[in-house]
Design an enzyme around this catalytic site. Structure first.
Site: not given
Ligand code: SAM
Length: 285
Positions: A19, A42, A100, A118, A169
């Site tokens: 991050h 993701h 994120s 997601e 990610d």
């Protein structure tokens, strides 16, 4: 069904590395007026409670962000990141952690767009709920897809604005994620060569993880940056996360110098034993 929930890990050492770099890339994109897209393959739930049952069970942030929280001597890269998290924690007690998508929304201008994938149904419901609560401009600039992020990213590249960042990610619960992450970047740069790509991966005792780290630098791209941070020795049983890596294609030119300052500091502050290490490699044609 997946067992992974990012809330267990929110704010851990891997999130700190990932991050802090993400915030830097977004701030860099903001230097130009032209709009950009962020594709988060993701996404997770977007926002996490660090004092909830989910995340306090393991309290991984205690050995991550919490170790930075009260420091006044932070390198610039980390100070910028911690400042973003502070905005979620008025009063100074660490209770909420933005993932994120939220860090992206905080940086993005009204004209910029966020595309979130997601796959986990519960997680994407929570993400949608959190976005609803956030409301305002975020609702208009964001689209959530409850589908596979590796596949979904392809269809969105190149973004109409021809400027953008793809964050890849995965949770790597499925060992095929390593290959899929590599292919996603490989396919991505074919479609959108000037985009910024950021791949996060775990340092674990797994052949596939080593392969991914070795293969990414061989991609035919103009410039890349590769940073890793290990906070402890690998577990004897081969399980557990002793560190993580971030690989970027077309990184901001400012990032390497910032990491050069931040990584040695992070290594000291996040070390859990004397095997803490970092690496930083970069290449430009
Ligand atoms: C590491 S977490 C994401 C954390 C988030 N990027 C952040 O930095 O705050 C990985 C997420 O990917 C989701 N996921 C797993 N496989 C997926 C896939 N193929 N496509 C999209 N999401 C997936 C998991 O449910 C999990 O929420």
């Amino acid at each position: 069904m997946f067992s992974y929930r990012h809330a267990f890990h929110a704010g851990n050492h891997a999130d700190v590395l990932k991050h802090a770099i993400l915030v830097h890339v977004l701030d860099y994109l903001n230097r130009k007026d032209a709009p950009y897209w962020v594709v988060d393959t993701h996404a997770g739930a977007g926002l996490y409670r660090l004092d909830s049952d989910w995340s306090s069970k393991n309290a991984e942030h205690a050995d991550g962000l919490a170790r930075l929280w009260d420091r006044e001597d932070m390198p610039e890269l980390l100070a910028a990141y911690v400042a973003r998290i502070r905005a979620y924690n008025p009063g100074g007690r660490l209770r909420r952690y933005p993932g994120s998508p939220w860090l992206a929304l905080d940086a993005m201008r009204e004209k910029d767009r966020l595309r979130l994938f997601e796959l986990h149904p519960n997680e994407s419901d929570v993400l949608a709920h959190n976005l609803e609560e956030r409301g305002g401009i975020a609702l208009r600039q964001t689209t959530i897809y409850a589908t596979d992020g590796f596949e979904g990213m392809k269809a969105l590249l190149p973004p109409p604005t021809r400027r953008g960042l793809a964050l890849i990610d995965p949770s790597y619960e499925d060992k095929r994620d390593y290959r899929r992450a590599f292919n996603a970047v490989k396919e991505g740069v074919k479609r959108f060569a000037t985009g910024v790509y950021a791949v996060w991966y775990p340092l674990v005792q797994r052949v596939e993880a080593g392969e991914l780290a070795r293969q990414l630098p061989n991609l035919p791209v103009k410039s890349w940056l590769h940073a890793t941070l290990a906070v402890k020795k690998p577990a004897a049983d081969g399980f557990g996360l002793h560190g993580s890596g971030m690989f970027l294609v077309n990184p901001p030119w400012t990032l390497a110098a910032q990491l050069k300052e931040a990584l040695p500091w992070l290594k000291e502050v996040l070390a859990q034993d004397d095997r803490a290490r970092y690496t930083l490699d970069a290449h430009t044609d």
